[in-house]
Write a protein that holds these residues in place. Structure first.
Motif, PDB file in Angstrom:
ATOM      1  N   TYR A  24     -14.390  -5.522   2.265  1.00 24.57           N
ATOM      2  CA  TYR A  24     -14.216  -5.299   0.778  1.00 24.57           C
ATOM      3  C   TYR A  24     -13.063  -4.279   0.695  1.00 24.57           C
ATOM      4  CZ  TYR A  24     -17.984  -8.363  -0.607  1.00 24.57           C
ATOM      5  OH  TYR A  24     -18.722  -9.483  -0.690  1.00 24.57           O
ATOM      6  N   ARG A  25     -12.231  -4.396  -0.113  1.00 28.35           N
ATOM      7  CA  ARG A  25     -10.926  -3.199  -0.435  1.00 28.35           C
ATOM      8  C   ARG A  25     -10.723  -2.908  -1.729  1.00 28.35           C
ATOM      9  NH1 ARG A  25     -12.241  -2.225   4.177  1.00 28.35           N
ATOM     10  NH2 ARG A  25     -11.092  -1.977   6.012  1.00 28.35           N
ATOM     11  N   GLN A  26     -10.046  -2.171  -1.996  1.00 30.35           N
ATOM     12  CA  GLN A  26      -9.591  -1.570  -3.295  1.00 30.35           C
ATOM     13  C   GLN A  26      -8.247  -1.518  -3.332  1.00 30.35           C
ATOM     14  OE1 GLN A  26     -11.601   1.723  -5.366  1.00 30.35           O
ATOM     15  NE2 GLN A  26      -9.680   2.664  -5.448  1.00 30.35           N
ATOM     16  N   PHE A  27      -7.703  -2.476  -4.554  1.00 34.90           N
ATOM     17  CA  PHE A  27      -6.271  -2.444  -4.778  1.00 34.90           C
ATOM     18  C   PHE A  27      -5.996  -2.229  -6.080  1.00 34.90           C
ATOM     19  CE2 PHE A  27      -8.103  -5.655  -2.124  1.00 34.90           C
ATOM     20  CZ  PHE A  27      -7.389  -5.789  -0.880  1.00 34.90           C
TER      21      PHE A  27
ATOM     22  N   TYR B 253     -20.055  -2.029  -4.939  1.00 35.56           N
ATOM     23  CA  TYR B 253     -18.953  -1.692  -4.000  1.00 35.56           C
ATOM     24  C   TYR B 253     -18.249  -0.447  -4.126  1.00 35.56           C
ATOM     25  CZ  TYR B 253     -20.052  -6.662  -3.373  1.00 35.56           C
ATOM     26  OH  TYR B 253     -20.790  -7.858  -3.162  1.00 35.56           O
TER      27      TYR B 253
ATOM     28  N   MET C 208     -17.566   2.851  -1.535  1.00 29.84           N
ATOM     29  CA  MET C 208     -15.998   3.272  -1.185  1.00 29.84           C
ATOM     30  C   MET C 208     -15.708   4.669  -1.767  1.00 29.84           C
ATOM     31  SD  MET C 208     -13.954  -0.240  -2.184  1.00 29.84           S
ATOM     32  CE  MET C 208     -14.174  -1.800  -1.478  1.00 29.84           C
TER      33      MET C 208
ATOM     34  N   SER D 134       0.974  -1.159  -0.151  1.00 31.72           N
ATOM     35  CA  SER D 134       0.120  -0.077  -0.238  1.00 31.72           C
ATOM     36  C   SER D 134       0.743   1.402   0.044  1.00 31.72           C
ATOM     37  CB  SER D 134      -0.998  -0.084   1.245  1.00 31.72           C
ATOM     38  OG  SER D 134      -0.177   0.064   2.527  1.00 31.72           O
TER      39      SER D 134
ATOM     40  N   TYR E  15     -13.192  -8.903  -1.701  1.00 33.77           N
ATOM     41  CA  TYR E  15     -13.007  -9.057  -0.445  1.00 33.77           C
ATOM     42  C   TYR E  15     -11.888  -9.795   0.166  1.00 33.77           C
ATOM     43  CZ  TYR E  15     -14.659 -11.132   4.186  1.00 33.77           C
ATOM     44  OH  TYR E  15     -14.924 -11.264   5.355  1.00 33.77           O
ATOM     45  N   CYS E  16     -11.208  -8.845   1.098  1.00 30.56           N
ATOM     46  CA  CYS E  16     -10.197  -9.055   1.669  1.00 30.56           C
ATOM     47  C   CYS E  16     -10.094  -9.820   2.903  1.00 30.56           C
ATOM     48  CB  CYS E  16      -9.094  -7.702   1.890  1.00 30.56           C
ATOM     49  SG  CYS E  16      -7.614  -7.900   2.755  1.00 30.56           S
TER      50      CYS E  16
ATOM     51  N   ARG F 295      -8.348  -8.011   6.170  1.00 31.79           N
ATOM     52  CA  ARG F 295      -9.119  -7.094   6.756  1.00 31.79           C
ATOM     53  C   ARG F 295     -10.591  -7.307   7.038  1.00 31.79           C
ATOM     54  NH1 ARG F 295      -4.886  -4.580   8.381  1.00 31.79           N
ATOM     55  NH2 ARG F 295      -3.646  -3.606   6.695  1.00 31.79           N
TER      56      ARG F 295
ATOM     57  N   ILE G  70     -11.624  -4.498  -6.969  1.00 29.68           N
ATOM     58  CA  ILE G  70     -12.186  -4.438  -5.688  1.00 29.68           C
ATOM     59  C   ILE G  70     -12.441  -5.877  -5.470  1.00 29.68           C
ATOM     60  CG2 ILE G  70     -14.490  -3.954  -4.762  1.00 29.68           C
ATOM     61  CD1 ILE G  70     -14.464  -1.270  -6.102  1.00 29.68           C
TER      62      ILE G  70
ATOM     63  N   ARG H 280      -1.673 -10.672   0.870  1.00 26.24           N
ATOM     64  CA  ARG H 280      -3.442 -10.621   0.907  1.00 26.24           C
ATOM     65  C   ARG H 280      -4.012 -11.820   0.104  1.00 26.24           C
ATOM     66  NH1 ARG H 280      -5.140  -5.308   2.204  1.00 26.24           N
ATOM     67  NH2 ARG H 280      -3.426  -4.149   2.921  1.00 26.24           N
TER      68      ARG H 280
END
Length: 315
Positions: free
Chosen positions: A195-198, A223, A227, A160, A188-189, A192, A186, A169
């Motif tokens: 839901y996250r954005q990478f 999603y 965000m 990051s 599901y991590c 964490r 996007i 991850r």
């Protein structure tokens, strides 16, 4: 588009998808749903075997195929631009698949259409500002898309913006999108548990696992919207001289631009900013001699600090 061309296009569209709704067809061809109903009925009367599923949409009877597709010169020329975009804005694996598909399309073109493409392909250049994918991972998008289509977990070593080292991850990818010159996914991590954005270029390694998704996911837009609004943002207002406005407008959206208003000699621009300490202030310094901060005071203070450090470095 006249009715005959529209009905033909609907016919082709039905073959290109497993299922298509009347609403999707109406939006694509910019007509009413009632018009789509009439067009579909015309195709049925002409002998096209269309299956209508109430509440779902239309599909063609399995096994039915159109005769060989013929392309117009304009459609053939659009392939060249698409090929250049795929070469420069995707990873190597996806680009190779597209080139293979293009070879098959070129094979059915008439000789004069092939000649048109050959003449044009050396007259289009596309040079992205940034590499949208980590060059050492030539299959990034391919793996992410397979993870989505096959419902498989993808493992990435992700660094990051605020971390010094990449962290492993496990993500369940939901969708990918291209924005501000980068590719994002996007998902599901598992680390964490949310839901996250990478960002694809920050991935140091990526692997498709044989493990299935642990949950059922919705469509990408479900999603993205949350965000975009879940992080608290501050409204920043600036005034820019008109002779500078045209040069900064192109990059403004990358820094949270939302609206503007003509005030005579200046343009008032409104931004919604998350990073008040670095991103926006440092960008503003590029044209600070042609603009001024109206609010908030914290941004003014931060820019004064940066200008002070710049002055010290020039001594």
């Amino acid at each position: 588009m006249n009715r005959f061309d529209r009905i033909t296009a609907i016919w082709i569209c039905l073959q290109s998808r497993k299922l298509v709704t009347a609403q999707q067809l109406a939006e694509r061809f910019e007509v009413s749903i009632r018009t789509i109903y009439r067009d579909v009925r015309t195709l049925e009367e002409a002998g096209v075997p269309i299956v209508s599923e109430a509440g779902y949409g239309y599909s063609l009877v399995d096994g039915y195929r159109l005769p060989p597709v013929m392309f117009s010169p304009q459609e053939a020329l659009s392939f060249v631009a698409a090929e250049k975009l795929m070469e420069n804005f995707t990873d190597k694996a996806l680009g190779a698949y597209h080139r293979s598909a293009m070879d098959k399309i070129r094979a059915v073109l008439k000789n004069n259409e092939k000649e048109l493409l050959s003449r044009l392909e050396n007259h289009i250049q596309i040079n992205p500002l940034h590499a949208p994918i980590n060059d050492s991972l030539p299959e990034t998008l391919d793996i992410l898309l397979r993870g989505i289509s096959e419902n498989k977990i993808v493992t990435v070593d992700y660094q990051s913006f605020h971390s010094d080292e990449p962290v492993e991850r496990d993500i369940e990818p939901v969708g990918v999108f291209h924005e501000y010159e980068y590719w994002y996914v996007i998902g599901y991590c598992h680390l964490r548990r949310a839901y996250r954005q990478f960002r694809a270029d920050r991935m140091h390694d990526i692997r498709l696992t044989d493990r299935n998704h642990t949950r059922k996911h919705g469509e990408l837009e479900e999603y993205r919207k949350p965000m975009q609004t879940e992080v608290a943002k501050t409204e920043v207002v600036i005034e820019v001289k008109k002779d500078a406005h045209r040069y900064i407008k192109d990059r403004a959206r990358h820094f949270g631009f939302v609206s503007e208003r003509d005030k005579g000699e200046v343009i008032e621009m409104v931004f919604h900013i998350q990073d008040l300490m670095d991103g926006f202030p440092r960008w503003f310094l590029m044209f600070a001699d042609k603009a001024r901060i109206i609010k908030p005071g914290i941004v003014k203070k931060r820019i004064r600090e940066l200008v002070g450090k710049m002055s010290e470095n020039l001594e």
